[in-house]
Design a protein around this motif. Structure first.
Motif, PDB file in Angstrom:
ATOM      1  N   LEU A 140       0.829  -1.207   0.000  1.00 53.51           N
ATOM      2  CA  LEU A 140       0.000   0.000   0.000  1.00 53.51           C
ATOM      3  C   LEU A 140       0.861   1.254   0.000  1.00 53.51           C
ATOM      4  CD1 LEU A 140      -2.820  -1.035   2.494  1.00 53.51           C
ATOM      5  CD2 LEU A 140      -2.793  -1.188   0.000  1.00 53.51           C
ATOM      6  N   LYS A 141       2.008   1.203   0.652  1.00 52.66           N
ATOM      7  CA  LYS A 141       2.918   2.345   0.609  1.00 52.66           C
ATOM      8  C   LYS A 141       3.455   2.570  -0.795  1.00 52.66           C
ATOM      9  CE  LYS A 141       4.368   1.985   5.458  1.00 52.66           C
ATOM     10  NZ  LYS A 141       5.464   1.603   6.382  1.00 52.66           N
ATOM     11  N   ARG A 142       3.717   1.481  -1.522  1.00 52.24           N
ATOM     12  CA  ARG A 142       4.167   1.627  -2.905  1.00 52.24           C
ATOM     13  C   ARG A 142       3.063   2.236  -3.770  1.00 52.24           C
ATOM     14  NH1 ARG A 142       6.574  -3.630  -2.292  1.00 52.24           N
ATOM     15  NH2 ARG A 142       5.013  -4.576  -3.669  1.00 52.24           N
ATOM     16  N   ILE A 143       1.826   1.854  -3.479  1.00 52.99           N
ATOM     17  CA  ILE A 143       0.703   2.442  -4.221  1.00 52.99           C
ATOM     18  C   ILE A 143       0.611   3.940  -3.937  1.00 52.99           C
ATOM     19  CG2 ILE A 143      -1.814   2.483  -4.396  1.00 52.99           C
ATOM     20  CD1 ILE A 143      -1.801  -0.526  -3.959  1.00 52.99           C
ATOM     21  N   GLN A 144       0.748   4.312  -2.666  1.00 53.96           N
ATOM     22  CA  GLN A 144       0.715   5.729  -2.323  1.00 53.96           C
ATOM     23  C   GLN A 144       1.837   6.501  -3.003  1.00 53.96           C
ATOM     24  OE1 GLN A 144       0.723   5.793   2.000  1.00 53.96           O
ATOM     25  NE2 GLN A 144      -1.463   6.214   2.034  1.00 53.96           N
ATOM     26  N   ALA A 145       3.018   5.895  -3.047  1.00 52.34           N
ATOM     27  CA  ALA A 145       4.149   6.554  -3.712  1.00 52.34           C
ATOM     28  C   ALA A 145       3.883   6.725  -5.202  1.00 52.34           C
ATOM     29  CB  ALA A 145       5.427   5.742  -3.488  1.00 52.34           C
ATOM     30  N   ALA A 146       3.230   5.721  -5.823  1.00 54.16           N
ATOM     31  CA  ALA A 146       2.923   5.817  -7.249  1.00 54.16           C
ATOM     32  C   ALA A 146       1.919   6.932  -7.528  1.00 54.16           C
ATOM     33  CB  ALA A 146       2.375   4.482  -7.758  1.00 54.16           C
ATOM     34  N   LEU A 147       1.039   7.210  -6.551  1.00 54.05           N
ATOM     35  CA  LEU A 147       0.035   8.261  -6.732  1.00 54.05           C
ATOM     36  C   LEU A 147       0.505   9.623  -6.248  1.00 54.05           C
ATOM     37  CD1 LEU A 147      -3.242   6.412  -5.681  1.00 54.05           C
ATOM     38  CD2 LEU A 147      -2.364   6.817  -7.975  1.00 54.05           C
ATOM     39  N   ALA A 148       1.726   9.686  -5.703  1.00 52.07           N
ATOM     40  CA  ALA A 148       2.212  10.967  -5.172  1.00 52.07           C
ATOM     41  C   ALA A 148       2.475  11.966  -6.290  1.00 52.07           C
ATOM     42  CB  ALA A 148       3.487  10.740  -4.346  1.00 52.07           C
TER      43      ALA A 148
END
Length: 761
Positions: A418-426
Motif C-alpha cells: 500500500l505504501k508503494r501504491i501511495q508513492a505511485a500516486l504521489a
C-alpha cells in the motif's frame, strides 16, 4: 448459365469494387487535408510542450531552491544570531552566506530586517551593496507574502509556532516564496523565507520576522540543464526579445509580472517534417487501390479470421473493464475464488483490498467525465505497475477498485504494498493543462483470519474502507469485528432516526440569550435532543451528521424549525434562533418551507433568526445570496454562526448582509488570561458593529466574561453562566422568575432613598 453467373459475379464485383475505390480516393484526399491540418497543429503543440516542459523545470528548480534554503531559514541558531544586536556580520557572512553558497549553490544572500532594512548582503564574487532599490522593488512582493503568511501562522498558533512537521526530511510548515530577479544584466532565481525556530518558539521575538532571500544565478550550467531536459538544440538567455521569428521564447517574469528576460530556442516543426516523409506513402497508396480487386477474392477467408478475432475480443471484453483494461467484477471474483480454493497454510495469507478514489465525483462534476476517465486510466496503470507479480487488480465500478494479494506474510507485507501504491500516486496526474492529485481510501480483509468466502471478504473489506473514509480518507484500515458492530449501529440509528422524526420522538431544549445586563432574556437558541428508549441520550454531534449522510437533514431541520416556531408563540418579544445545515439551506424549496412554517404557527418573521455557518457560503454563492435576500425581505434575521472557527473571510461579511454575528466560544474561553484573545474579541465586536450587525457572544461561563462582552458592546450573551439549555416547561419557569426579578428591581428603584421623607401632593 455460366455466362449469367459470370455477369452476376461481375455486377457484384463492380458493386463492391467501384464504391470501394471511390471511398478510398475520397479517404486519401481527406486524409491529406487532415494531415496538413495535423502538421500545423503538431508544430504548435510541439512549441507549447517545449514551453510547458521548461516552465515545469523552472518551477521544480524554484521549489528545490526553497527546500535547500530551509535548513538555513529554519534554525534556532541562525534566528538567534539574526535577532542579536549588534550583528556578528563576519560570522553571518561565513555561516550563512558562504556556507549557503558552497552547500546549496546560492551565489548571493540577502537578509531584510523587520523594518525592511538591509541586515546582511553576501555575494560569492565579493560584490558589495547589490541590494539596490531596483532589486528590492523586484522582490518586495515575495517579502510581503512570506511576512504575511508568517504572521497568519503565528496567529493561528496562539502567538507561538507548533513543533515542526517533517515529511521525508522536509518541514511542511516551512514558509517560502520564489521568483526571478534581474541584477546587473544577469537573471537570478531567488527564494524568500522568514527565519523560523526549529525547536525553540521563544526565539520568535517579533510578529514581523527577518527575511532571508537566497539568489541563484541562471548561468550556463542551468541553461544547459534546461536545454537537455527540453531536448533543444540550443538555448539562450536574453534580456530583450529577439526579433527572429524562427525562435520560440519563454518570458521570465518578476513576481510583479514584469518581463525581465527571455529563454529562446530555435523553433522546430515536427509536423511539417512528418508530412514531407509521408507524402510518398500517400502516392503509393493510390497505386495500392489496384490491389483491392485481388483483396476481394480473399474476402471469404479473411472474413472467417475476423469472426474468430471478434469472438476472442468479445470474450475478453466480457471479462475486462473497457476503460482501464483491468479485470471486471465477475472476472475478479473468479480469480479470487480460485486463489482462496488453493490457499493453504504453506501459501500464506491472502489480502483482499477494496480501494475507493477520494473525491472522484468532484473531478467529474468540475472537469467533465472525459477528464474523470483519464484519471481512472492513469490511476489504474500506476497502481498496477506498483503491485507484485501475483497480485490481481480489478475495477469494480466507477471509482472503486479491488485487488487481492496471495501469499502475504502478515499485515506488514500488505502495508509495504500500500505504501508503494501511495508513492505511485504521489506524482500529479496531468489532464490537459491541469495537474490533479489522486488518493485512495483503502479497506483490507485478511484470509483466513476474516474468512474464506470471497463475498464475505469483500464485504468486510468494504466495511474497513468505510472506516478509512471516516478517519479522514487517503489512508487504510484493516477489518476488525468492532467495525461491523459500528456499521450495524449506524444503520440502526439511521432507520430509527427517520422513525423518531415521523413520530415526534425528538425534543427541543432552549438556551436563553441575555442582553448586556446578563439578566434580561432577549432570545433563545433551539437545540435538538434525542432520548433513545434503549440507547439513552444520543448526542447531536452524532445524529446530526448521520442525518446529513442519510438525507434526513431536511426533514429533521424542518421538524426543529416547526417545533421551535410553535413554542416561541408562547413567549412575548423573544427571538428564537434555529440552526440550519448547509444542505438544508441550499435545498430548492427551503425558503418556501420557512414561510409555510411561519404561516402555520403564526410566529412573526421578525422573531425568527436562522443561524448558518461559513460552509453554506463556499459554493453556489449566487443561489445562497438570493435565498438570504428573500428571507431577509420577509423580515427573517440571518446570523453567521461560529465566526472565527473556519475561514472567517471578511469578504463573506461584506457580500452577505448578515443581521447577527455569533462569535465562536473558543475566543471567549481564553479572554480572562490572554490579552491577545481580548484584542481579537474587541476587533470582532467592532467589525460586527461597523457592518451594522448584532454581535452575540457564545460560551459565557463566568461573570468576568459577561462583563468583558458587555463593556465592549456585545449585544447578546449566551452560555451556562446565564443558563444551561432548558426544556420548554423549565424555560417558562426561568422566564417567569426573571420577569419577577425585574419587577422587584424596578420597585426597589422606585422607593424613596433611606433617610428622606416622601410627600404625596
Amino acid at each position: 448459365m455460366h455466362l449469367e453467373a459470370e455477369r452476376d459475379g461481375g455486377r457484384i464485383a463492380n458493386a463492391i469494387i467501384i464504391p470501394m475505390i471511390v471511398v478510398v480516393l475520397l479517404g486519401v484526399v481527406g486524409a491529406f487535408g487532415l494531415l496538413l491540418w495535423s502538421a500545423e497543429l503538431s508544430n504548435t503543440s510541439s512549441q507549447q510542450s517545449k514551453i510547458q516542459l521548461i516552465s515545469n523545470t523552472l518551477s521544480v528548480l524554484r521549489t528545490e531552491n526553497a527546500r535547500r534554503q530551509q535548513e538555513t531559514a529554519v534554525s534556532d541558531l541562525m534566528l538567534d544570531e539574526i535577532n542579536r544586536r549588534p550583528l556578528d556580520t563576519p560570522w553571518l557572512l561565513d555561516r550563512l552566506g558562504a556556507w549557503n553558497n558552497e552547500r546549496n549553490g546560492f551565489h548571493r544572500s540577502l537578509v531584510i530586517g523587520p523594518d525592511l532594512s538591509t541586515l546582511l548582503e553576501y555575494d560569492a564574487d565579493g560584490i558589495e551593496h547589490f541590494a539596490t532599490p531596483h532589486l528590492r522593488d523586484q522582490i518586495s512582493g515575495s517579502v510581503a507574502r512570506v511576512r504575511a503568511r508568517f504572521i497568519t501562522q503565528l496567529r493561528k498558533g496562539g502567538g507561538a509556532f507548533a513543533a515542526p512537521d517533517y515529511v521525508s526530511g522536509y518541514n511542511t510548515r516551512f514558509i517560502f516564496d520564489t521568483g526571478f530577479a534581474e541584477m546587473g544584466g544577469e537573471v537570478y532565481l531567488y527564494s524568500a523565507a522568514p527565519f523560523m525556530p526549529s525547536s525553540n518558539p521563544q526565539l520568535v521575538t517579533s510578529r514581523i520576522p527577518p527575511v532571508l532571500i537566497s539568489f541563484r544565478r541562471i548561468d550556463a550550467a542551468m541553461q544547459d540543464l534546461l536545454q537537455r531536459l527540453g531536448r533543444l538544440q540550443e538555448l539562450r538567455l536574453t534580456l530583450r526579445r529577439s526579433a527572429d521569428e524562427g525562435y520560440s521564447a519563454l518570458p521570465i517574469r518578476s513576481v510583479a509580472g514584469r518581463e525581465i528576460a527571455y529563454l529562446e530556442w530555435p523553433a522546430d516543426a515536427p509536423g511539417t517534417a512528418f508530412l514531407r516523409r509521408l507524402t510518398p506513402i500517400l502516392l503509393i497508396l493510390l497505386l495500392a487501390i489496384i490491389g483491392l480487386t485481388v483483396g476481394v477474392v480473399d474476402f471469404a477467408r479473411q472474413n472467417t479470421r475476423r469472426l474468430s478475432r471478434s469472438k476472442a475480443q468479445a470474450l475478453y471484453n466480457s471479462r475486462h473493464d473497457s476503460l482501464s483494461g483491468l479485470p471486471n467484477r465477475e472476472h475478479f471474483f473468479e480469480k479470487l475464488s480460485n486463489a482462496l480454493e488453493h490457499q493453504t497454510a504453506m501459501t500464506g495469507d491472502t489480502a483482499v483490498i477494496y480501494l475507493d478514489l477520494d473525491h472522484f465525483k468532484k473531478i467529474n462534476d468540475t472537469m467533465g467525465h472525459a477528464s474523470g476517465d483519464e484519471v481512472i486510466r492513469s490511476v489504474a496503470q500506476r497502481v498496477d505497475s506498483a503491485l507484485p507479480g501475483r497480485a490481481v487488480l480489478a475495477r469494480i465500478s466507477g471509482d472503486e477498485f479491488a485487488m487481492f494479494v496471495p501469499g502475504c506474510a502478515g499485515r506488514a507485507k500488505v502495508e509495504d504494498i500500500l505504501k508503494r501504491i501511495q508513492a505511485a500516486l504521489a506524482r500529479p496526474i496531468t489532464v490537459g493543462n491541469t495537474e490533479l492529485f489522486a488518493s485512495f481510501s483503502i479497506g483490507i480483509a485478511m484470509s483466513p483470519e476474516d474468512g474464506r468466502d470471497p463475498g464475505d471478504l469483500m464485504r468486510k473489506a468494504d466495511i474497513a474502507l468505510y472506516d478509512a473514509k471516516a478517519a479522514g480518507r487517503a489512508c487504510w484500515s484493516f477489518f476488525a469485528p468492532s467495525m461491523q458492530e459500528d456499521l450495524l449501529l449506524r444503520d440502526r440509528l439511521s432507520r430509527e432516526l427517520r422513525q423518531a422524526i415521523l413520530e415526534n420522538q425528538l425534543s427541543i431544549v432552549y438556551q436563553p440569550q441575555s442582553c448586556r445586563d446578563g439578566a434580561t432574556v432577549v432570545g433563545v437558541e433551539a437545540l435538538a435532543r434525542w432520548d433513545h428508549p434503549e440507547l439513552g441520550s444520543i448526542s447531536p454531534a452524532r445524529f446530526i451528521p448521520l442525518a446529513e449522510e442519510t438525507g434526513l437533514i431536511n426533514a429533521l431541520g424542518l421538524w426543529i424549525l416547526r417545533r421551535a416556531c410553535k413554542d416561541a408563540c408562547g413567549w412575548e418579544n423573544l427571538i428564537v434562533s434555529v440552526n440550519v445545515s448547509p444542505t438544508q439551506f441550499k435545498a430548492p424549496g427551503f425558503v418556501c418551507d420557512v414561510m409555510k412554517v411561519l404561516a402555520e404557527t403564526g410566529l412573526p418573521p421578525a422573531r425568527l433568526e436562522l443561524e448558518v455557518t461559513e460552509s453554506v457560503l463556499l459554493s453556489n454563492e449566487a443561489t445562497t445570496l438570493a435565498a438570504m435576500h428573500r428571507l431577509q425581505g420577509e423580515g427573517i434575521k440571518i446570523a453567521l454562526d461560529d465566526f472565527g472557527a473556519g475561514y472567517s473571510s471578511l469578504s463573506y461579511l461584506r457580500r452577505f448582509s448578515f443581521n447577527s454575528l455569533k462569535i465562536d466560544r473558543d475566543f471567549l474561553s481564553a479572554v480572562t488570561d490572554s490579552t491577545e484573545a481580548q484584542a481579537v474579541l474587541k476587533t470582532i465586536i467592532s467589525l460586527g458593529k461597523a457592518l451594522g450587525m448584532d454581535v452575540v457572544g457564545e460560551g459565557v461561563e463566568d461573570a468576568d466574561q459577561l462583563a468583558f462582552l458587555a463593556r465592549n458592546g456585545c449585544d447578546r450573551m449566551q452560555g451556562y453562566f446565564i443558563s444551561q439549555p432548558l426544556p420548554l416547561d423549565a424555560l417558562n419557569e426561568f422566564l417567569a422568575d426573571r420577569d419577577m426579578e425585574r419587577v422587584c428591581r424596578q420597585a426597589a428603584h422606585a422607593l424613596p432613598a433611606p433617610g428622606r421623607s416622601s410627600r404625596i401632593a
